[in-house]
Each structure stands twice: as structure tokens, then as C-alpha cells.
Design a protein around this motif. Structure first.
Motif, PDB file in Angstrom:
ATOM      1  N   ARG A 178      12.521   1.688  -6.343  1.00  0.00           N
ATOM      2  CA  ARG A 178      12.031   2.156  -7.643  1.00  0.00           C
ATOM      3  C   ARG A 178      10.592   1.684  -7.860  1.00  0.00           C
ATOM      4  O   ARG A 178      10.333   0.478  -7.945  1.00  0.00           O
ATOM      5  CB  ARG A 178      12.926   1.625  -8.765  1.00  0.00           C
ATOM      6  N   GLY A 179       9.663   2.619  -7.935  1.00  0.00           N
ATOM      7  CA  GLY A 179       8.276   2.279  -8.220  1.00  0.00           C
ATOM      8  C   GLY A 179       8.100   1.941  -9.685  1.00  0.00           C
ATOM      9  O   GLY A 179       8.673   2.615 -10.563  1.00  0.00           O
ATOM     10  N   LEU A 180       7.311   0.898  -9.962  1.00  0.00           N
ATOM     11  CA  LEU A 180       7.096   0.466 -11.351  1.00  0.00           C
ATOM     12  C   LEU A 180       5.662   0.674 -11.828  1.00  0.00           C
ATOM     13  O   LEU A 180       5.435   0.986 -12.996  1.00  0.00           O
ATOM     14  CB  LEU A 180       7.465  -1.015 -11.511  1.00  0.00           C
ATOM     15  N   ALA A 181       4.691   0.490 -10.934  1.00  0.00           N
ATOM     16  CA  ALA A 181       3.289   0.594 -11.361  1.00  0.00           C
ATOM     17  C   ALA A 181       2.381   0.652 -10.141  1.00  0.00           C
ATOM     18  O   ALA A 181       2.794   0.345  -9.015  1.00  0.00           O
ATOM     19  CB  ALA A 181       2.905  -0.606 -12.231  1.00  0.00           C
ATOM     20  N   VAL A 182       1.127   1.058 -10.377  1.00  0.00           N
ATOM     21  CA  VAL A 182       0.095   1.019  -9.333  1.00  0.00           C
ATOM     22  C   VAL A 182      -0.929  -0.049  -9.705  1.00  0.00           C
ATOM     23  O   VAL A 182      -1.106  -0.365 -10.887  1.00  0.00           O
ATOM     24  CB  VAL A 182      -0.602   2.388  -9.153  1.00  0.00           C
ATOM     25  N   ASP A 233       0.816  -1.204   0.000  1.00  0.00           N
ATOM     26  CA  ASP A 233       0.000   0.000   0.000  1.00  0.00           C
ATOM     27  C   ASP A 233       0.861   1.271   0.000  1.00  0.00           C
ATOM     28  O   ASP A 233       2.040   1.260   0.341  1.00  0.00           O
ATOM     29  CB  ASP A 233      -0.915   0.001   1.211  1.00  0.00           C
ATOM     30  N   PHE A 234       0.213   2.365  -0.356  1.00  0.00           N
ATOM     31  CA  PHE A 234       0.914   3.642  -0.481  1.00  0.00           C
ATOM     32  C   PHE A 234       1.538   4.093   0.832  1.00  0.00           C
ATOM     33  O   PHE A 234       2.586   4.738   0.834  1.00  0.00           O
ATOM     34  CB  PHE A 234      -0.065   4.718  -0.975  1.00  0.00           C
ATOM     35  N   ALA A 235       0.898   3.777   1.961  1.00  0.00           N
ATOM     36  CA  ALA A 235       1.416   4.231   3.255  1.00  0.00           C
ATOM     37  C   ALA A 235       2.812   3.697   3.500  1.00  0.00           C
ATOM     38  O   ALA A 235       3.680   4.394   4.044  1.00  0.00           O
ATOM     39  CB  ALA A 235       0.481   3.793   4.377  1.00  0.00           C
ATOM     40  N   VAL A 236       3.049   2.455   3.093  1.00  0.00           N
ATOM     41  CA  VAL A 236       4.360   1.836   3.262  1.00  0.00           C
ATOM     42  C   VAL A 236       5.300   2.229   2.128  1.00  0.00           C
ATOM     43  O   VAL A 236       6.490   2.499   2.342  1.00  0.00           O
ATOM     44  CB  VAL A 236       4.212   0.293   3.325  1.00  0.00           C
ATOM     45  N   MET A 237       4.777   2.290   0.906  1.00  0.00           N
ATOM     46  CA  MET A 237       5.594   2.436  -0.291  1.00  0.00           C
ATOM     47  C   MET A 237       5.960   3.868  -0.684  1.00  0.00           C
ATOM     48  O   MET A 237       7.109   4.161  -0.996  1.00  0.00           O
ATOM     49  CB  MET A 237       4.862   1.805  -1.485  1.00  0.00           C
ATOM     50  N   LEU A 238       4.955   4.731  -0.688  1.00  0.00           N
ATOM     51  CA  LEU A 238       5.141   6.046  -1.307  1.00  0.00           C
ATOM     52  C   LEU A 238       6.299   6.854  -0.726  1.00  0.00           C
ATOM     53  O   LEU A 238       7.093   7.427  -1.497  1.00  0.00           O
ATOM     54  CB  LEU A 238       3.835   6.841  -1.240  1.00  0.00           C
ATOM     55  N   PRO A 239       6.466   6.930   0.598  1.00  0.00           N
ATOM     56  CA  PRO A 239       7.598   7.712   1.128  1.00  0.00           C
ATOM     57  C   PRO A 239       8.951   7.203   0.648  1.00  0.00           C
ATOM     58  O   PRO A 239       9.862   8.000   0.368  1.00  0.00           O
ATOM     59  CB  PRO A 239       7.452   7.542   2.651  1.00  0.00           C
ATOM     60  N   GLN A 240       9.073   5.874   0.517  1.00  0.00           N
ATOM     61  CA  GLN A 240      10.354   5.295   0.093  1.00  0.00           C
ATOM     62  C   GLN A 240      10.601   5.511  -1.403  1.00  0.00           C
ATOM     63  O   GLN A 240      11.736   5.731  -1.833  1.00  0.00           O
ATOM     64  CB  GLN A 240      10.390   3.792   0.421  1.00  0.00           C
ATOM     65  N   VAL A 241       9.520   5.450  -2.197  1.00  0.00           N
ATOM     66  CA  VAL A 241       9.641   5.734  -3.635  1.00  0.00           C
ATOM     67  C   VAL A 241      10.027   7.193  -3.848  1.00  0.00           C
ATOM     68  O   VAL A 241      10.932   7.512  -4.631  1.00  0.00           O
ATOM     69  CB  VAL A 241       8.330   5.403  -4.377  1.00  0.00           C
ATOM     70  N   LYS A 242       9.333   8.087  -3.139  1.00  0.00           N
ATOM     71  CA  LYS A 242       9.611   9.525  -3.263  1.00  0.00           C
ATOM     72  C   LYS A 242      11.039   9.855  -2.832  1.00  0.00           C
ATOM     73  O   LYS A 242      11.677  10.751  -3.388  1.00  0.00           O
ATOM     74  CB  LYS A 242       8.621  10.319  -2.407  1.00  0.00           C
ATOM     75  N   ALA A 243      11.544   9.122  -1.822  1.00  0.00           N
ATOM     76  CA  ALA A 243      12.897   9.375  -1.316  1.00  0.00           C
ATOM     77  C   ALA A 243      13.974   8.730  -2.186  1.00  0.00           C
ATOM     78  O   ALA A 243      15.174   8.934  -1.949  1.00  0.00           O
ATOM     79  CB  ALA A 243      13.015   8.860   0.114  1.00  0.00           C
ATOM     80  N   GLY A 244      13.552   7.955  -3.192  1.00  0.00           N
ATOM     81  CA  GLY A 244      14.515   7.319  -4.085  1.00  0.00           C
ATOM     82  C   GLY A 244      15.174   6.073  -3.509  1.00  0.00           C
ATOM     83  O   GLY A 244      16.157   5.578  -4.069  1.00  0.00           O
ATOM     84  N   LYS A 245      14.641   5.548  -2.417  1.00  0.00           N
ATOM     85  CA  LYS A 245      15.253   4.369  -1.796  1.00  0.00           C
ATOM     86  C   LYS A 245      14.873   3.078  -2.512  1.00  0.00           C
ATOM     87  O   LYS A 245      15.564   2.066  -2.390  1.00  0.00           O
ATOM     88  CB  LYS A 245      14.843   4.293  -0.322  1.00  0.00           C
ATOM     89  N   ILE A 280       0.870   9.899  -7.220  1.00  0.00           N
ATOM     90  CA  ILE A 280       2.107   9.636  -7.949  1.00  0.00           C
ATOM     91  C   ILE A 280       1.734   9.349  -9.412  1.00  0.00           C
ATOM     92  O   ILE A 280       1.840   8.226  -9.910  1.00  0.00           O
ATOM     93  CB  ILE A 280       2.910   8.480  -7.300  1.00  0.00           C
ATOM     94  N   PRO A 281       1.302  10.390 -10.143  1.00  0.00           N
ATOM     95  CA  PRO A 281       0.745  10.210 -11.483  1.00  0.00           C
ATOM     96  C   PRO A 281       1.738   9.701 -12.526  1.00  0.00           C
ATOM     97  O   PRO A 281       1.326   9.224 -13.589  1.00  0.00           O
ATOM     98  CB  PRO A 281       0.249  11.617 -11.846  1.00  0.00           C
ATOM     99  N   GLU A 282       3.042   9.799 -12.231  1.00  0.00           N
ATOM    100  CA  GLU A 282       4.044   9.328 -13.201  1.00  0.00           C
ATOM    101  C   GLU A 282       4.090   7.807 -13.310  1.00  0.00           C
ATOM    102  O   GLU A 282       4.606   7.264 -14.293  1.00  0.00           O
ATOM    103  CB  GLU A 282       5.440   9.869 -12.844  1.00  0.00           C
ATOM    104  N   LEU A 283       3.549   7.095 -12.309  1.00  0.00           N
ATOM    105  CA  LEU A 283       3.554   5.631 -12.373  1.00  0.00           C
ATOM    106  C   LEU A 283       2.352   5.136 -13.172  1.00  0.00           C
ATOM    107  O   LEU A 283       1.217   5.508 -12.884  1.00  0.00           O
ATOM    108  CB  LEU A 283       3.508   5.019 -10.970  1.00  0.00           C
TER     109      LEU A 283
END
Length: 322
Positions: free
Chosen positions: A217-221, A203-215, A230-233
Motif C-alpha cells: 500500500r503506497g502512502l506518499a511520495v 524509488d519508483f523502479a522498485v516500488m511502483l509495480p508492486q503498488v500498482k499490483a496491489g501487493k 501515481i498522482p493519487e499519492l
């Protein structure tokens, strides 16, 4: 006969008076809200925010009690066995109240009858992400990597939605990946960042902060539409040219079966008041959480539909019950 009738009338009136008195007295002590997942998980974050608002409406403290384990089964089982007096409630999810029935050969409670629906809270999509050292730069490349060697790609899971979302993706893409189970989402995230596993869908609560911080790599929703958070995904459907992939996590509250209707009504009122809180909505909007207030009856209908939906998803993903 007249005396018997009068006696029955007096007893009935006394019973109604006692019931009304009990309802008015409730809640006279703190309420325990069981979160069947670890601290820091989306269920924990959203559950704590809701019960804080509910406490204001009910005029009583609600204490969060984390009871993680077996995709939420341990915490749900504890609530199922609790006294139906309104003082123990479950912060339920698609795991505890829809999917577990199909994931487990046997549950310590009857998922269909053990709970009284209280109210729907809302839903949130998931993000498919990989460790930064994984060579795949997008979801199509990840599928190609998985196809090159069956079982080579490892993925973490600590909940039903995390497990089923990835297994469903693998099944629809025609590849095999290796599941590495975890007790909590935060622990799985730590190992994803550290490279102990390659892939994690959560879920976004766990994922989004780490994706935004570059830790990572997000691939899709996993929703059918891109998320404003995160509209770029792209969606999984866009990334892989699929049509029917969708999996979102949802949250709802339940009490033990047999909880008095007047207490159910008061808890539902408190849940809906929390969902309508502008402060709560603004807090979770960045993680794509969509609130949806409703009645206990609508949650009961939704639970039936979701149970059937998750049963199909689990069958299609070829996940064997444990």
C-alpha cells in the motif's frame, strides 16, 4: 641553447602526439561500469539502460559489474582504486558520492577527491509504502501507530536514500521507528510483501509495480510535488502538514581521479547522448525518472551542494555514523 630549445620542442610535440594518439585509440577494449547496488535495483536498471546507449556512441561494449554492499561503498571503493584510464567507471548515486561521507566514520577513499565527475544522469522520487496488513491506511495513521509505541513500526533500508528518507520522516514527525537493514532493495521488497517488515521507502523502479499490483500500500511520495506516474499519492508534506520534507534519489557517472580530460569529455558526450535518447526517456518516464544532461563541471558543483545537503539531512534525522 638553440639545440636545447629544439630538443624540448621536439619532446613536447612528441608528447602531444602520443597523448592525441592515446585519445584516438580509446576505447580499444570493453569498459567496465560498476553498479554499487544489486541487480534489479533502480541504479542497476537505469545504469544498464544508459550504458547500452553509451556503447552505441563510443563504439565499444560496456559491461555492467554489480558490486553491492555497505550502501554502495564497496563498489565505489573499487572504482576509486582503479586505474584512471577510462576503462572503469562508476554508476554513482547520492549514497556513494554525497551521503556516505556523513554516514560512515571512515571511508576507504576520500569521497571529495577520489573521483572525476563524468556526467549527471537524472533523479527519481521515492514512495513510502507499507505491508497490506499494516492497519494504517494513510501516512498520518502510520505516524499515529508509531507514536503509540516507540520502535513498534519496523522499516527496511538497503541504501542511503531509503534509510535517510525514513529516518528524516520519523524525526520530522516526532516518532521512533526501528530500522532493519538489507543488502538489496529487491530483498527488502520481498520481506515487505511478506510482512517481515512493516514499512519501506524506496524509488519508483522498485516500488511502483508492486503498488500498482496491489501487493503493498503506497502512502506518499517524497518529492515536493505529486508524481504524474501515481498522482493519487500525496506528498509527505501534504499528508503530514509539513513544509520542508523532500528527498529524491539521483544518479551520475564518475571515473577514478586522474582520468585524462579528453576521455572524460568523450564519456560525458556519451552520457548526454544517452540522456537525450527518446527511447530511454520513454522507458523510465513511468517511474518518474527525470533526465538532466550536463557538463562534468556542473556535476562537480552539484556534488558539492548535495554533499552538504545530505550531511544536514543526516544530522537532522539524528543518524549516528557507523
Amino acid at each position: 641553447m638553440r639545440r636545447s630549445f629544439l630538443s624540448l620542442a621536439v619532446l613536447a610535440a612528441a608528447s602531444l602526439f602520443a597523448s592525441a594518439g592515446f585519445a584516438q585509440a580509446w576505447p580499444s577494449k570493453p569498459i567496465r561500469a560498476v553498479v554499487p547496488f544489486a541487480p534489479g535495483s533502480a541504479t542497476d536498471q537505469i545504469g544498464r539502460a544508459f550504458v547500452a546507449e553509451m556503447s552505441k556512441t563510443l563504439g565499444q561494449t560496456i559491461i555492467v559489474d554489480n558490486k553491492p554492499g555497505v550502501n554502495g561503498m564497496l563498489g565505489a571503493a573499487e572504482v576509486a582504486k582503479a586505474a584512471p584510464d577510462g576503462y572503469t567507471i562508476l554508476i554513482g548515486t547520492n549514497s556513494t558520492n554525497a551521503a556516505l561521507k556523513s554516514l560512515m566514520k571512515q571511508l576507504p577513499y576520500n569521497q571529495d577527491t577520489a573521483f572525476a565527475p563524468l556526467g549527471y544522469m537524472g533523479s527519481v522520487p521515492l514512495i513510502v509504502a507499507v505491508n497490506n496488513d499494516v492497519p494504517a491506511k494513510n501516512l498520518r495513521e502510520l505516524v499515529a501507530l508509531a507514536r503509540s509505541k516507540a520502535g513498534h513500526v519496523t522499516f527496511a533500508s538497503a541504501s542511503t536514500s531509503q534509510l535517510v528518507s525514513t529516518e528524516m520522516l520519523a524525526s520530522m514527525a516526532g516518532v521512533q521507528m526501528t530500522n532493519v537493514p538489507y543488502k538489496s532493495g529487491p530483498a527488502a521488497m520481498t520481506d515487505l510483501i511478506g510482512g517481515q517488515v512493516m514499512l519501506f521507502t524506496a524509488d519508483f523502479a522498485v516500488m511502483l509495480p508492486q503498488v500498482k499490483a496491489g501487493k503493498i500500500r503506497g502512502l506518499a511520495v517524497t518529492s515536493t510535488k505529486r508524481s504524474p506516474a501515481i498522482p493519487e499519492l500525496p506528498t509527505v508534506n501534504e499528508a503530514l502538514g509539513l513544509k520542508d520534507y523532500e528527498l529524491i534519489a539521483y544518479f551520475a557517472m564518475f571515473a577514478p581521479a586522474g582520468t585524462p580530460p579528453d576521455i572524460v569529455a568523450r564519456l560525458n558526450q556519451a552520457i548526454n547522448a544517452a540522456a537525450s535518447s527518446k527511447e530511454l526517456q520513454e522507458k523510465f518516464a513511468p517511474i518518474g525518472f527525470a533526465v538532466e544532461p550536463g557538463t562534468p563541471e556542473s556535476l562537480a558543483r552539484r556534488t558539492q551542494l548535495e554533499t552538504a545537503k545530505w550531511a544536514k539531512a543526516i544530522r537532522d534525522a539524528k543518524i549516528e555514523p557507523q
